[in-house]
Design a protein around this motif. Sequence first.
Motif, short mmCIF file in Angstrom:
data_model
loop_
_atom_site.label_atom_id
_atom_site.label_comp_id
_atom_site.label_asym_id
_atom_site.label_seq_id
_atom_site.Cartn_x
_atom_site.Cartn_y
_atom_site.Cartn_z
N ARG A 136 0.86 -1.20 0.00
CA ARG A 136 0.00 0.00 0.00
C ARG A 136 0.89 1.24 0.00
O ARG A 136 1.71 1.41 0.90
N VAL A 137 0.69 2.08 -1.01
CA VAL A 137 1.46 3.32 -1.09
C VAL A 137 0.53 4.47 -0.73
O VAL A 137 -0.52 4.64 -1.37
N THR A 138 0.88 5.23 0.30
CA THR A 138 0.03 6.34 0.73
C THR A 138 0.78 7.66 0.54
O THR A 138 1.89 7.83 1.04
N THR A 139 0.15 8.55 -0.22
CA THR A 139 0.69 9.91 -0.40
C THR A 139 -0.48 10.88 -0.21
O THR A 139 -1.61 10.44 0.10
N GLU A 140 -0.24 12.13 -0.45
CA GLU A 140 -1.30 13.14 -0.36
C GLU A 140 -2.48 12.78 -1.24
O GLU A 140 -3.63 13.07 -0.93
N ALA A 141 -2.19 12.07 -2.34
CA ALA A 141 -3.24 11.72 -3.31
C ALA A 141 -4.13 10.57 -2.83
O ALA A 141 -5.14 10.25 -3.46
N GLY A 142 -3.75 9.92 -1.74
CA GLY A 142 -4.55 8.80 -1.23
C GLY A 142 -3.72 7.53 -1.15
O GLY A 142 -2.49 7.58 -1.21
N THR A 143 -4.42 6.38 -1.04
CA THR A 143 -3.71 5.10 -0.91
C THR A 143 -3.96 4.25 -2.14
O THR A 143 -5.10 4.08 -2.57
N PHE A 144 -2.85 3.73 -2.69
CA PHE A 144 -2.96 2.84 -3.85
C PHE A 144 -2.45 1.47 -3.39
O PHE A 144 -1.33 1.36 -2.88
N ALA A 145 -3.28 0.41 -3.57
CA ALA A 145 -2.88 -0.91 -3.06
C ALA A 145 -2.83 -1.93 -4.18
O ALA A 145 -3.68 -1.94 -5.09
N LYS A 146 -1.82 -2.79 -4.13
CA LYS A 146 -1.69 -3.87 -5.12
C LYS A 146 -1.07 -5.09 -4.43
O LYS A 146 -0.23 -4.93 -3.54
N ARG A 147 -1.49 -6.28 -4.86
CA ARG A 147 -1.00 -7.51 -4.25
C ARG A 147 0.13 -8.09 -5.11
O ARG A 147 0.02 -8.12 -6.34
N TYR A 148 1.19 -8.56 -4.45
CA TYR A 148 2.34 -9.15 -5.17
C TYR A 148 2.63 -10.54 -4.61
O TYR A 148 3.64 -10.73 -3.91
N PRO A 149 1.78 -11.53 -4.89
CA PRO A 149 2.01 -12.87 -4.32
C PRO A 149 3.18 -13.58 -4.99
O PRO A 149 3.48 -13.33 -6.17
N PRO A 150 3.84 -14.45 -4.26
CA PRO A 150 4.94 -15.23 -4.87
C PRO A 150 4.36 -16.30 -5.79
O PRO A 150 3.20 -16.70 -5.62
N PRO A 151 5.16 -16.81 -6.75
CA PRO A 151 4.66 -17.94 -7.55
C PRO A 151 4.53 -19.18 -6.66
O PRO A 151 5.19 -19.26 -5.62
#
Length: 343
Positions: free
Chosen positions: A262-277
């Motif tokens: 989860r990346v949080t900046t002034e613009a809000g929070t952007f979330a993405k999942r990065y699962p292992p193979p």
Amino acid sequence: MSDLRFAIFGTGYWARFQLAAWLELEGARCVALYNRTKSKAEALGREFGVSAVYDDPEALLDNETLDFIDIITDVDTHSRFVHMAAERGLAAICQKPMAPDLATAQAMKRACEDAGVPLLIHENFRWQTPLRSLKEVLGQGEIGEVFRARLSFNSSFPVFDNQPFLKEIEQFMLVDVGSHVLDVTRFLFGEAESLVCQTKRVNPEIKGEDVATVMLQMASGSTVVCELSYASRTEFERFPQTYALIEGDKGSIALTQDYWIRVTTEAGTFAKRYPPPRYAWADPEYDAVQASIVPCNEDLLRALQGRGSAETTASDNVKTMELVYGSYESAASGDRYVIEATR
Ligand code: 89V
């Protein structure tokens, strides 16, 4: 290019996964196994079709034509086998932790340099999909100048069920897990200048520490805290994930449960999942960690084939070893440990 021929030294718990991970790659072939208890090597050999099995490492090296050895034995034997390889002009991969103390790690590195053979360290944590992705996201610079970070490897996983010898070692958490997490610290944030550490033993049935907290002053000016524990019962079992919180002057990045970043900046929070193979051969309870053996091996193999240098050479890993053993020094003395290169 013909396959590089190698032998595995040590056929304990991790060798099966290491061997399965080698089979995911082209360019290397395991041709022999050594283990001090031969029946264990024979069992692994039957499973993976490796018929040359030894309980005498010198006999293996006398009889087999090899390009490198892959050492997966207990840490106390690493130096002996690395010196054996160096004396025969043979490249070696050595499992983490590289050595039981910093002086031994430095001597292993020097012996291979003097012999002109590569010594590479099998340090796989930095190859985990979520941690590689974290580095990439961090590199995008959205959170600005990093001033503080926390890396956490906290769980109540019964690690001793699979690796009973871990109960018996006097130095446990920093050596076994700290070597990984402190390496990830260097991978993400560069070199440290100094550190302070506190350790504890919570589980009365083990000899070493099962809790360690290391606070590092980084050359970049930021502070990194590494929390390590097998004594932490949390709402969701976290093993074997490393969580992270990185704070910068423009925002933060969190790597949390189930591989979400989860990346949080002034613009809000952007979330993405990065699962292992997922690999069929991996123990599902160790998925993230065991999947990372494949890209780690790939990087080491590329170097052994002369196609570039590996990330985790002996020269590189000696710096991680200094963080591990410097942490013990700080925990014992109560003082700040200053990294040799910055003294
Ligand atoms: O990779 C290792 O050394 C393991 C783990 C941290 C996964 O338990 O001991």
